[in-house]
Scaffold this active site. Structure first.
Site, PDB file in Angstrom:
ATOM      1  N   ARG A   5      -2.631   3.801   1.938  1.00  0.00           N
ATOM      2  CA  ARG A   5      -1.773   4.011   0.616  1.00  0.00           C
ATOM      3  C   ARG A   5      -1.690   3.554  -1.076  1.00  0.00           C
ATOM      4  O   ARG A   5      -1.247   4.368  -2.179  1.00  0.00           O
ATOM      5  CB  ARG A   5      -0.324   3.311   0.520  1.00  0.00           C
ATOM      6  CG  ARG A   5       0.337   4.521   1.991  1.00  0.00           C
ATOM      7  CD  ARG A   5       2.064   4.238   2.652  1.00  0.00           C
ATOM      8  NE  ARG A   5       1.895   2.646   2.604  1.00  0.00           N
ATOM      9  CZ  ARG A   5       3.084   1.987   3.323  1.00  0.00           C
ATOM     10  NH1 ARG A   5       4.022   2.037   2.861  1.00  0.00           N
ATOM     11  NH2 ARG A   5       2.836   1.578   3.384  1.00  0.00           N
TER      12      ARG A   5
ATOM     13  N   ASP B  20      -4.088   0.340   6.081  1.00  0.00           N
ATOM     14  CA  ASP B  20      -3.438   1.231   5.522  1.00  0.00           C
ATOM     15  C   ASP B  20      -3.852   1.596   4.109  1.00  0.00           C
ATOM     16  O   ASP B  20      -4.699   1.200   3.273  1.00  0.00           O
ATOM     17  CB  ASP B  20      -2.275   0.133   4.547  1.00  0.00           C
ATOM     18  CG  ASP B  20      -1.129   1.252   3.420  1.00  0.00           C
ATOM     19  OD1 ASP B  20      -1.026   1.614   3.256  1.00  0.00           O
ATOM     20  OD2 ASP B  20       0.396   0.263   4.220  1.00  0.00           O
TER      21      ASP B  20
END
Lengths: 436, 436
Positions: free
Chosen positions: B346, B344
């Site tokens: 983010r 991920d």
């Protein structure tokens, strides 16, 4: 941190610890250690064409034949991942099972360097086509296109089935909830700079300089590396939604319906009533599905060009100026130009590339009223047989200002274009509590 | 085109024709002609804080105190507009009537340089706060935040009204079609680099170098201009959707409901059934509206972080690997890591800034199960009193793989987290026509 006053040769030897080594601000052609993999854009034989190489992994940096980075603007997040040690920069991607879900092409346009200038026609096959280069030369080659399959469910289409406009067939429209089967293509931009410049009728050097200077001085290699002809810009790409058999997209004997849609998050996701974006998009999907069900092909292509490629901040500034206006159709375009200096930054000149790539040679039903999109497609030699405006009953009341202004400015309509005087009488809803 | 082997002084005199003048590849502090406007991040007095100046207009280029460009990734389109002579680079924006639709703040957090590091707390006021600087010094200063008001209409909310879950009140939910009144804030990223580095627990020099090198060698001034502390990166920003009176967001005596949503175009717009994104978003909007109707405040914040900030190409590659898999919850995260090198990208570390900016000091109902979002907000000293998972009936069948894998990995649930063995039994729908 060592700061070279001028550029230094790129080390040919693999560096173990990049954090302590020198920073190279830019590179020059012919510089010691620079050895780009050949790139002959438009060449038919993939081995002669060569892979797009942009990674700055230690073993790849000398072999780069493209400026920029993978992932469009997400390269910034990649940099954060490396900086925060969440990602090993020398990670080797494992592409097992990621191959395209359907096969496509090759089409003659793939090997025409005038027809495709804004994406890599081999982008979905890169790691497999160039597997031996990856292995023998230890370079990183990533796909810039991915193709998958999905089911999708849109509430308006459930209503379409209920209303009898859409009929489930168990294959494309799967059931009475309006659930659809779709093939999706995600495409990241890969720009062949001489071809992009030609589309805009400018010199390649003017394009390169503007891309460097008018982004705030990014990518000095745009200036120093004239030998590198490819640029992967930090922007969003596009997504193709294909309904029906993908093989039919390029079959001139069956009909094709197409919606080319530019992103509008406020409408597409959040349903604002100031524009027709989501209603036209949903209409486009429904018509695309129907064309596929009738034995043809249906396409919706979604471009990441929020707010006419000016972004949402500018868009909201324009909304405010309109609503405090009064919000007249006759002043609609001027509001954007006052603020941004330009009416629209979407520039459809590069848009048709994806149609060439998909093998589309004619469009039977174009679900768009935009003259810019129409002109760009027709200029590329793709015939548009019919243009289909958004049905009146789908136009939200407050978006009449936009649609009427656009029709006056040249948007296609089967209805009537208004005079300037009539246009000044089309007015949007004012803010409830604004002091005029 | 003149190509200086090394950098040259920036001309102090306004150049009339930028096309024939020399190209400056990068600049250095103290260089002749360089005279940045003062920038004291976190300073309370706007005159002492100073405006964010990033434009490269002829009269502004010497005064820049920020690296990058306005418009996030849309700076590339700006460059195309200039290159193709559709935009006069010396256009002076006219901000008449574009002022924020509601006033907000100032909050104490605006003047705390640890609390806001990823946006300009004065970004919505910049052209007006610094009007005299614009006039007297002929520099370009643009807003990086815009605030507007709108009506929005979402088909699922019409169904909510019909089902009696949502009641129209004529003010927030305007009528029985579920039409909503909303205040919207669009925010472009402005990074204060020392603060961003601190959030990631890294040295500023490591951050700068990675932002330069791991984006493919963009913005050499990240390296050469240590005196400039601000960076406007070429990425998408965020949008706040505020329901109810905006003044209530910062009022600790009333309740606040919040959904922090990361973009997922395939679900948010096109309704794919492989994830819970749109259903959770719509649920978040509905709950936010209800909280506002009950006299509190409701917020939905939309971040442009498509596909875990890896982009859609990587996302589709992962889908393919999953569907050819088999698609087991137990292997869900590994699929992304195999391809991207990271689960991920983010990084929620910068996300809470907007909450500080809005004056949020506690969240009564957090409409998210993400432990990353929860941890980031709580670490910033903002209390979260209740976490609300997506209701089971809103989870599409094929997205159980994702949601169960996330719960196993630490996502909040009021239900039960599965064992690894159980997780391996949660399997998604295979492709209908895939050869295994």
């Amino acid at each position: 941190m060592s700061l070279p006053g001028r550029t230094s040769p790129v080390p040919a030897v693999r560096r173990k610890n990049s954090v302590t080594s020198r920073i190279i601000l830019t590179t020059y052609p012919g510089q010691s250690g620079i050895d780009p993999l050949p790139m002959n854009w438009g060449e038919k034989d993939p081995a002669k064409r060569g892979p797009v190489v942009v990674s700055r992994q230690q073993s790849t940096i000398r072999r780069r034949n493209a400026i920029g980075a993978h992932g469009g603007s997400y390269a910034i997040y990649h940099a954060l991942a490396v900086a925060s040690k969440n990602l090993d920069i020398d990670h080797k991607p494992d592409f097992t099972n990621t191959e395209p879900a359907v096969s496509i092409g090759p089409c003659p346009s793939w090997f025409d360097k005038k027809k495709i200038v804004a994406m890599d026609p081999l982008g979905h096959l890169a790691p497999w086509l160039f597997a031996s280069t990856i292995k023998s030369q230890d370079v990183e080659i990533r796909p810039t296109i991915a193709i998958t399959k999905a089911h999708m469910k849109i509430p308006e289409l459930e209503a379409s089935v209920k209303a009898g406009r859409l009929v489930s067939d168990g294959k494309i429209c799967l059931n009475n909830t309006g659930e659809l089967a779709v093939t999706k293509f995600a495409v990241e931009p890969v720009w062949y700079l001489p071809g992009v410049a030609e589309r805009f009728n400018i010199e390649e050097s003017v394009l390169r300089r503007s891309l460097f200077e008018n982004t705030g001085g990014s990518y000095p290699e745009l200036i120093t590396r004239n030998d590198i002809k490819l640029f992967l810009p930090p922007i969003g790409g596009l997504t193709v939604y294909c309904f029906g058999d993908p093989a039919k997209m390029s079959d001139p004997s069956v009909r094709l319906a197409l919606r080319v849609h530019d992103e509008c998050n406020g409408s597409d996701v959040f349903g604002t009533d100031i524009c027709t974006c989501r209603p036209y998009l949903i209409f486009g999907i429904e018509e695309a599905v129907k064309e596929a069900q009738a034995g043809g092909s249906g396409l919706v292509i979604y471009f990441r060009k929020e707010g006419r490629a000016l972004g949402e901040v500018t868009k909201y500034l324009v909304y405010n100026a309109r609503k405090r206006g009064p919000d007249r159709a006759s002043e609609y375009f001027q509001r954007t130009e006052n603020i941004a200096g330009v009416k629209d930054s979407r520039f459809q000149a590069l848009m048709p590339d994806v149609l060439h790539w998909l093998g589309v040679t004619k469009i039977d039903r174009m679900l768009s009223m935009s003259n810019m999109k129409y002109d760009a497609i027709v200029e590329q030699g793709i015939e548009i047989r019919e243009r289909v405006p958004i049905p009146d009953e789908l136009i939200p009341e407050d978006s009449r200002v936009e649609i009427d202004a656009k029709i006056h400015a040249g948007y296609f309509t089967t209805g009537k274009a208004m005079s300037l005087l009539e246009l000044s009488e089309v007015q949007g809803r004012p803010w409830e509590d604004v002091d005029h």
